[in-house]
Structure formats: structure tokens, C-alpha cells
Design a protein around this motif. Structure first.
Motif, mmCIF file in Angstrom:
data_model
loop_
_atom_site.group_PDB
_atom_site.id
_atom_site.type_symbol
_atom_site.label_atom_id
_atom_site.label_comp_id
_atom_site.label_asym_id
_atom_site.label_seq_id
_atom_site.Cartn_x
_atom_site.Cartn_y
_atom_site.Cartn_z
ATOM 1 N N LEU A 224 0.822 -1.201 0.000
ATOM 2 C CA LEU A 224 0.000 0.000 0.000
ATOM 3 C C LEU A 224 0.860 1.256 0.000
ATOM 4 N N THR B 206 4.014 4.001 -1.473
ATOM 5 C CA THR B 206 4.272 4.783 -2.659
ATOM 6 C C THR B 206 5.669 4.565 -3.197
ATOM 7 N N ALA B 207 5.844 4.770 -4.509
ATOM 8 C CA ALA B 207 7.131 4.525 -5.141
ATOM 9 C C ALA B 207 8.099 5.663 -4.879
ATOM 10 N N ARG C 241 4.550 4.764 5.419
ATOM 11 C CA ARG C 241 5.717 4.654 4.536
ATOM 12 C C ARG C 241 7.014 4.824 5.321
ATOM 13 N N VAL D 16 9.168 -0.676 -0.552
ATOM 14 C CA VAL D 16 9.039 0.549 -1.337
ATOM 15 C C VAL D 16 9.755 0.356 -2.660
ATOM 16 N N THR E 48 2.551 11.574 -5.384
ATOM 17 C CA THR E 48 2.425 10.123 -5.513
ATOM 18 C C THR E 48 1.012 9.629 -5.232
ATOM 19 N N LEU F 50 -1.476 7.779 -7.934
ATOM 20 C CA LEU F 50 -2.115 6.495 -7.645
ATOM 21 C C LEU F 50 -3.626 6.573 -7.800
ATOM 22 N N SER G 157 -5.907 4.405 -10.459
ATOM 23 C CA SER G 157 -6.970 3.540 -9.936
ATOM 24 C C SER G 157 -8.286 3.752 -10.677
ATOM 25 N N PRO H 23 -6.049 3.338 -3.031
ATOM 26 C CA PRO H 23 -5.598 2.973 -4.380
ATOM 27 C C PRO H 23 -6.020 1.558 -4.739
ATOM 28 N N GLN I 94 -0.040 0.719 -7.618
ATOM 29 C CA GLN I 94 1.374 0.834 -7.235
ATOM 30 C C GLN I 94 2.292 0.317 -8.335
ATOM 31 N N THR J 292 4.993 2.421 -10.864
ATOM 32 C CA THR J 292 6.386 2.023 -11.033
ATOM 33 C C THR J 292 6.712 1.776 -12.499
#
Length: 304
Positions: free
Chosen positions: A4, A6-7, A113, A123, A217, A221, A225, A250, A255, A259
């Protein structure tokens, strides 16, 4: 269970001057090495403690191994992992119920995060080292010694939403949803998508987190979605809010989609958002940062 988080985008080369107004990639930052030689995992929760907690017993019943995270805002945090899948849970004070998801503070900081950033595999990271950016509106080229990348084909394999009539000339637009230049370009091109002159393929990325405290981010997302044909409407709503709708979680694939899009942006040498990529009427691939200075010339370059 699913990731769940974020990148991260680790930038390893400085951004060049952009040909037109655009939100540039941030200054280079070196990835922070994880301490120690092996995986960095928090302590496991003892079996006796799990047995005494109805909430923990429920989580374990799905085959997860439980690790203790720091308590946040009075809630005990648990990192649950089963193979490559993981999720963070926050326990109610009576240990009877668990809340699975991401915790944000009043300033919009992603607490979850930060709690798991040191745990390997939580991550995803894209190492950003864009090639030399092409001049505005000229054919996209690849530096000597590197394999040729077709920007149109690369973005066609990314995740995008569609704005405009199917069958109209398609232009890929890499966007950061909270980049003001991306928003202005979307507005400037709106009359032409509405009239059927072109179709925008919106490719969300997140490069502006360094300027908006990590808000780009979750916004990206949220777009990823959405249904592809509704992404433009979701973006307009999000732009009015100025941030992602925190009431919406999201999708399970957002995710990975983000990426993938960041990887595609790196592959074509994107330097900022928006970046437009299209194939002109001669079959030549064009790549331009920012809103085209001459919209008539840009429209004339599109296939009929």
C-alpha cells in the motif's frame, strides 16, 4: 494482502533546462543505503502476545508472520508479511480489532511509509538517469552506445487514461497530476480533444513530491486507480481539491502501474512534466517538454 506504499524516485543526474515551461525532475539525490549487510526487519511479535490478542490471532490465521512497528498516535502498528505480500495493521487499544491501511498525519505525511521504508521490498524504487533530452518538437533520439528506445511504443505499454475520441490521432502526455504546467497543458489541449482533433493518452508519474511534501504520488495512484476513460474527469476533480482524495484507497494494481510508468519515463529520457510524445504525419516520432509554443503547428503535425 498487498503493498500500500508509494514509489520512490532516486535521481542520479541533474535535470537539463527544459524547452518549454514544465515541472522539472528534482535535483539528484543518492539512494540511502540500508544499514547492515542483510535485510532490515523489525522484531517479530512473540507467540504468547499473539495468542493473547484476538486481532493478532485473526491476522496470523491468514498465514502471515507478524513484526512489531513503532506505536503511532496511540495505536500499536504491526507489519504482516506472507511471502512477497505484506500489509500494515494498526490495532485498537482493546486489541479486539485491527485497521489495515496507510496512516497519514495532519500535514499529509505518510507515516506508514516512514515506518516500513527500511524493510527490503516494501518501497519499489526506480533509479532515474534520463538520457539527454531532445529539443522541443524534434525527433526523439537515443545517445550513442545505448539501445534504441521507441518512445511511442514504450508509452503504449505503460498505464494511461484516454481523453478524446477513439480513432483520433493519439498523443501521449506524461503528467504529474499536481504539476501546474501539466494542468495548464491539459486545459490548453481540452478544446482539441473535445472537437476530435486529437486523443490524449494521459500517463501519470510522480516527480513533484519534493515540492509538495509527497502529495504527487497519492495523486498519481488515484488517477491510476480510475477507469482509463474516466481518468481525465478524476484529474479535473483532483485538481480542484489540490490533492488526492484521502477517502479513496488505491487499487491493488496502482502501485505497480506507477512504477511501470516511472520506468517508461526514464527509458525515454523525460526531464519534466508535461512531456508530449507522438508520431507525426510523416511517421517521425516527436517528443516535447511543456505545452507546445505553437499549437497550430503542433496540430498540423498530427496525422489526418
Amino acid at each position: 494482502m498487498r503493498p500500500l506504499l508509494t514509489a520512490l524516485v532516486a535521481l542520479s543526474t541533474p535535470a537539463l533546462a527544459l524547452a518549454a515551461p514544465a515541472c522539472p525532475a528534482p535535483e539528484p539525490i543518492a539512494p540511502t543505503p540500508l544499514p547492515g549487510a542483510g535485510p532490515v526487519m523489525p522484531p517479530t511479535i512473540p507467540a504468547a502476545e499473539i495468542a493473547a490478542s484476538p486481532a493478532l490471532r485473526r491476522i496470523v490465521s491468514h498465514g502471515a508472520v507478524l513484526y512489531r512497528l513503532p506505536t503511532e498516535h496511540g495505536l500499536h502498528a504491526v507489519f504482516a508479511r506472507s511471502g512477497s505480500q505484506f500489509r500494515v495493521f494498526y490495532l485498537t487499544p482493546d486489541d479486539q480489532a485491527e485497521i489495515g491501511g496507510v496512516m497519514w498525519d495532519a500535514a499529509g505525511h505518510n507515516i506508514t511509509r516512514s515506518q516500513v521504508a527500511a524493510i527490503p521490498g516494501t518501497v519499489p524504487t526506480v533509479h532515474w538517469a534520463p538520457a539527454t533530452a531532445p529539443s522541443a518538437g524534434v525527433p526523439a533520439t537515443q545517445p550513442p552506445g545505448q539501445a534504441t528506445t521507441d518512445p511511442v511504443a514504450r508509452l503504449a505499454a505503460a498505464h494511461f487514461g484516454l481523453e478524446g475520441r477513439d480513432g483520433a490521432p493519439r498523443v501521449y502526455m506524461l503528467i504529474d497530476p499536481l504539476c501546474p504546467f501539466s494542468t495548464r497543458a491539459f486545459s490548453a489541449l481540452a478544446p482539441y480533444t473535445a472537437s476530435g482533433r486529437l486523443q490524449l493518452a494521459l500517463v501519470p508519474v510522480s516527480i513533484n513530491d519534493h515540492e509538495n511534501n509527497g502529495a504527487s504520488t497519492p495523486a498519481a495512484l488515484e488517477l491510476l486507480s480510475a477507469d482509463p476513460h474516466a481518468m481525465g474527469d478524476v484529474w479535473r476533480h483532483l485538481s480542484g481539491l489540490g490533492h488526492a482524495d484521502m477517502q479513496k484507497a488505491p487499487s491493488p494494481v496502482a502501485q505497480a502501474a506507477l512504477t511501470l510508468n516511472l520506468s517508461a519515463a526514464h527509458a525515454i529520457g523525460m526531464r519534466g512534466t508535461p512531456t508530449l510524445v507522438w508520431k507525426d504525419r510523416t511517421g517521425t516520432i516527436r517528443q516535447e517538454a511543456g505545452t507546445p509554443d505553437d499549437l497550430n503547428q503542433f496540430l498540423a503535425s498530427l496525422p489526418s
